[in-house]
Structure formats: C-alpha cells, structure tokens
Design a protein around this motif. Structure first.
Motif, PDB file in Angstrom:
ATOM      1  N   MET A   1      -1.087  20.122  -9.218  1.00 42.64           N
ATOM      2  CA  MET A   1      -1.897  18.909  -9.210  1.00 42.64           C
ATOM      3  C   MET A   1      -2.221  18.463  -7.787  1.00 42.64           C
ATOM      4  O   MET A   1      -3.338  18.065  -7.480  1.00 42.64           O
ATOM      5  CB  MET A   1      -1.174  17.784  -9.951  1.00 42.64           C
ATOM      6  CG  MET A   1      -1.227  17.904 -11.470  1.00 42.64           C
ATOM      7  SD  MET A   1      -2.907  18.022 -12.139  1.00 42.64           S
ATOM      8  CE  MET A   1      -3.641  16.514 -11.558  1.00 42.64           C
TER       9      MET A   1
ATOM     10  N   LYS B   1      -6.451  12.925  -9.239  1.00 43.26           N
ATOM     11  CA  LYS B   1      -5.517  14.045  -9.099  1.00 43.26           C
ATOM     12  C   LYS B   1      -4.377  13.704  -8.148  1.00 43.26           C
ATOM     13  O   LYS B   1      -3.219  14.097  -8.377  1.00 43.26           O
ATOM     14  CB  LYS B   1      -6.262  15.291  -8.589  1.00 43.26           C
ATOM     15  CG  LYS B   1      -7.168  15.953  -9.611  1.00 43.26           C
ATOM     16  CD  LYS B   1      -7.907  17.115  -8.970  1.00 43.26           C
ATOM     17  CE  LYS B   1      -8.820  17.815  -9.960  1.00 43.26           C
ATOM     18  NZ  LYS B   1      -9.608  18.894  -9.303  1.00 43.26           N
TER      19      LYS B   1
ATOM     20  N   GLU C   1      -4.798  20.735  -6.501  1.00 41.90           N
ATOM     21  CA  GLU C   1      -6.098  20.372  -7.063  1.00 41.90           C
ATOM     22  C   GLU C   1      -6.658  19.134  -6.374  1.00 41.90           C
ATOM     23  O   GLU C   1      -7.863  19.004  -6.180  1.00 41.90           O
ATOM     24  CB  GLU C   1      -5.972  20.142  -8.570  1.00 41.90           C
ATOM     25  CG  GLU C   1      -6.128  21.395  -9.400  1.00 41.90           C
ATOM     26  CD  GLU C   1      -7.507  22.003  -9.234  1.00 41.90           C
ATOM     27  OE1 GLU C   1      -8.500  21.331  -9.544  1.00 41.90           O
ATOM     28  OE2 GLU C   1      -7.598  23.146  -8.753  1.00 41.90           O
ATOM     29  N   ALA C   2      -5.767  18.199  -6.004  1.00 43.25           N
ATOM     30  CA  ALA C   2      -6.220  17.023  -5.257  1.00 43.25           C
ATOM     31  C   ALA C   2      -6.790  17.443  -3.909  1.00 43.25           C
ATOM     32  O   ALA C   2      -7.847  16.966  -3.480  1.00 43.25           O
ATOM     33  CB  ALA C   2      -5.064  16.046  -5.065  1.00 43.25           C
TER      34      ALA C   2
ATOM     35  N   SER D   1      -0.656  14.251 -15.850  1.00 43.02           N
ATOM     36  CA  SER D   1      -1.338  15.415 -15.280  1.00 43.02           C
ATOM     37  C   SER D   1      -2.289  16.033 -16.284  1.00 43.02           C
ATOM     38  O   SER D   1      -3.428  16.391 -15.945  1.00 43.02           O
ATOM     39  CB  SER D   1      -0.316  16.456 -14.827  1.00 43.02           C
ATOM     40  OG  SER D   1       0.480  15.960 -13.782  1.00 43.02           O
TER      41      SER D   1
ATOM     42  N   SER E   1     -10.987  15.412 -15.524  1.00 43.07           N
ATOM     43  CA  SER E   1     -11.601  16.114 -14.391  1.00 43.07           C
ATOM     44  C   SER E   1     -12.484  17.260 -14.873  1.00 43.07           C
ATOM     45  O   SER E   1     -13.582  17.480 -14.330  1.00 43.07           O
ATOM     46  CB  SER E   1     -10.518  16.651 -13.458  1.00 43.07           C
ATOM     47  OG  SER E   1      -9.738  15.611 -12.927  1.00 43.07           O
TER      48      SER E   1
ATOM     49  N   LEU F   1      -6.340  16.244 -15.800  1.00 40.20           N
ATOM     50  CA  LEU F   1      -6.988  17.563 -15.846  1.00 40.20           C
ATOM     51  C   LEU F   1      -8.119  17.578 -16.873  1.00 40.20           C
ATOM     52  O   LEU F   1      -9.192  18.136 -16.614  1.00 40.20           O
ATOM     53  CB  LEU F   1      -5.958  18.644 -16.180  1.00 40.20           C
ATOM     54  CG  LEU F   1      -4.979  19.026 -15.068  1.00 40.20           C
ATOM     55  CD1 LEU F   1      -3.936  20.001 -15.587  1.00 40.20           C
ATOM     56  CD2 LEU F   1      -5.710  19.636 -13.883  1.00 40.20           C
TER      57      LEU F   1
END
Length: 327
Positions: free
Chosen positions: A40, A28, A43-44, A119, A126, A123
């Motif tokens: 993003m 991420k 999210e990281a 991205s 992930s 995603l």
C-alpha cells in the motif's frame, strides 16, 4: 481535428489523470500508514510519482506550445520532450526506488501488517478512479490513431505526443499495480506471512521501472530528432512526386519539431523545361498538398537539384529500422 483541439484534449487528459492520482495518493498513504502494508505504501509512492509526472507533463504541453520567435524560429515544441523526460526520470527514481527499497525492507524485517479492510476498500476505489482516467486516455488514443490512419498500438509506439503516451502507460501500470498490491495483501492476510506483501511492493517497483524506461527512451529519440514513420514518409514522397512539375524526389528528410509540428526538407529534381515561375508554383502546390494531407506539417523546404539518376525511391539520411522498431 484542429491542432488547438488536439492540444486542448491532451491537456484535459493530463489534468484528469493528475487529479485522480492526487486523490488516490492521499487515500493510499492513509491506508498504508494505518495498515503498515508495504504494498500500500508503494502504491502511495506510485500515485505520488504519477501525480508529479502529470504536473511535469502539463508543463510540457504549456511550455512546448509557445509560439516561435527570433531566437527559436522553429518554436518550442522540443521543450515538451525535456519536461516529459524529467517526468520519466522522476518515476524511475522516486516511484520505483521507494517501492523496491521498501519491499526489500519488509521482507527482511517481516513487520506485521495491521488492519487489512481499509487497504481493500482503498484499492477498490482506486481501481474505479484509475479506470475512468484510463478510459479517457484510451478514447484519445483511438481518436488520434484514426486521424493518423494507424492502429492504436502502432499510434502509441510511434506518436510524438508523449503526454498521451505517458498517461496511457501510467494509468495501465497503475491498474496492474493495484492488482499486484491486492494479491500481495490477500496472500499475506491468508498466510500471516509478510513476504508476499514485500514481493508485491518489489513487483510494483519493477513495473514502474519498465514504464519509466519506455517513456525515457521515447523522449530521448524525439529530443535527438526522430523522423516520421516509414509509412508517412512514403505518403509524403508520393504527394511530392504527384506535383506536375516535379520529375523525381532525390532526398527526403523529416523530423518532429514537437508533438504536432513536423519539418519536411527535400531535394527535388524539377522538369528540365520548368521555368522559375513554374518551380515557385510547384513549390506552393507541394506545400498545399502536404499540409492538406498532414495538418501537422509546419515547415516545407524544397531544394531544386539535378537528378542523381533514374529509378529508385527518395534517399534518406537515416537507415531503415528493423521490423518492430520505431520508424
């Protein structure tokens, strides 16, 4: 399932979640730096917070499992709640704080997001990895709820094993966060407006705040000294009253000493014709009954006392919680 197996399964759940979060955090971060997406990068930060949380939860399991000694005769079980509380605080400060701050900055600055493809790929990958981690946590929740003869929802609400609860909530929040990030990226991609990317980042931060708040509240309750649920309390009371020499249970108190250790203390009125030997035998039988029914019960203390009067059920020192609250 033996206590050692339960603790081993909890450790395994935490390790799997931690490894997954570490790999996802790196992916991420790379995608966020290349694309410039606020969602993003948030999210990281979310995954970094989760990874750090898993490390703290691992410490909670290891430190809390140390055997009792002369300075800590009831063991170190409550220390696991200290580390779990610190994990919740880290999620609150690092994860949520970064996500909300970065989201607000993106909305104000309106910087253009770069490549979207990487991205989307990160995603998707992930989401798959987080689903595997959540599936393991769900399996453990279902298994433990059957052991406690409760629904999975009730088990999660009342369990003293906050590591399993934390992994389940964090993995669930991670999947929801990925969906929010994907929605924000897609809207920004289609409209060319970074507003949606910033809003997604803020929503991810708000989601982390909710999870951190739930976990912090649960750990504080256990640190203070929470009793078992009302249903388990009644079952313990019935087991004691079924001992032949026991006339009635006047006062019954319980407390979680750790995720798998429960203390039971009761003032018990034995029959008037019971001898000292009868009371000793009854006490041994009461402990056997309770530990057979609930292997998590580590200590049983019975105080022979004169009855406080006929009728009624065993008194407790805590008030009954309102329906829907932790019992």
């Amino acid at each position: 399932m033996a206590d050692a197996e339960v603790k081993s399964e909890s450790v395994g759940t935490v390790v799997v979640a931690g490894a997954a979060n570490l790999a996802i955090a790196v992916a991420k971060l790379v995608a966020g730096l290349i694309s410039g997406s606020a969602a993003m990068l948030s999210e990281a930060a979310h995954s970094v917070a989760d990874t750090t949380t898993e490390v703290l939860l691992y410490l909670a399991l290891r430190r809390g499992a140390r055997p009792a000694d002369t300075r800590h005769p009831f063991g170190y079980g409550k220390e696991s709640y200290v580390w779990a509380f610190l994990a919740a605080l880290f999620t609150f400060v690092a994860g949520a704080g970064f996500a909300i701050t970065h989201g607000v900055t993106t909305i104000l600055v309106h910087e253009h997001t770069g490549d979207y493809l990487i991205s989307y790929v990160v995603l998707a990958v992930s989401f798959a990895i987080e689903s595997v981690s959540l599936a393991r946590a769900v399996r453990q929740v279902r298994r433990e709820s059957r052991r406690w003869r409760a629904t999975p929802r009730r088990y999660l609400r009342l369990t003293a094993d906050t590591t399993v609860k934390a992994v389940f909530l964090e993995d669930t929040a991670a999947l929801i966060g990925l969906l929010i990030a994907a929605a924000g990226l897609t809207l920004s991609h289609l409209t060319g407006d970074e507003l949606y990317d910033g809003i997604a980042s803020i929503l991810i931060g708000a989601l982390l705040l909710v999870v951190a708040g739930i976990l912090a509240r649960s750990n504080i309750s256990l640190l203070v000294g929470r009793a078992v649920s009302e249903r388990v309390h009644r079952q313990i009371e019935r087991e004691l009253e079924e001992v032949p020499t026991v006339d009635r249970v006047d006062t019954l108190m319980t407390m979680f000493l750790g995720p798998e250790d429960i203390l039971v203390a009761a003032k018990v009125d034995f029959r008037d014709d019971a001898t000292g030997a009868d009371i000793e035998a009854a006490s041994d039988e009461a402990e056997r009954r309770l530990t057979d029914r609930f292997p998590e019960i580590a200590y049983v203390f019975l105080d022979p006392t004169r009855s406080r009067g006929p009728g009624g059920r065993a008194r407790t020192t805590q008030e009954e919680p309102p329906p829907g609250r932790d019992g």
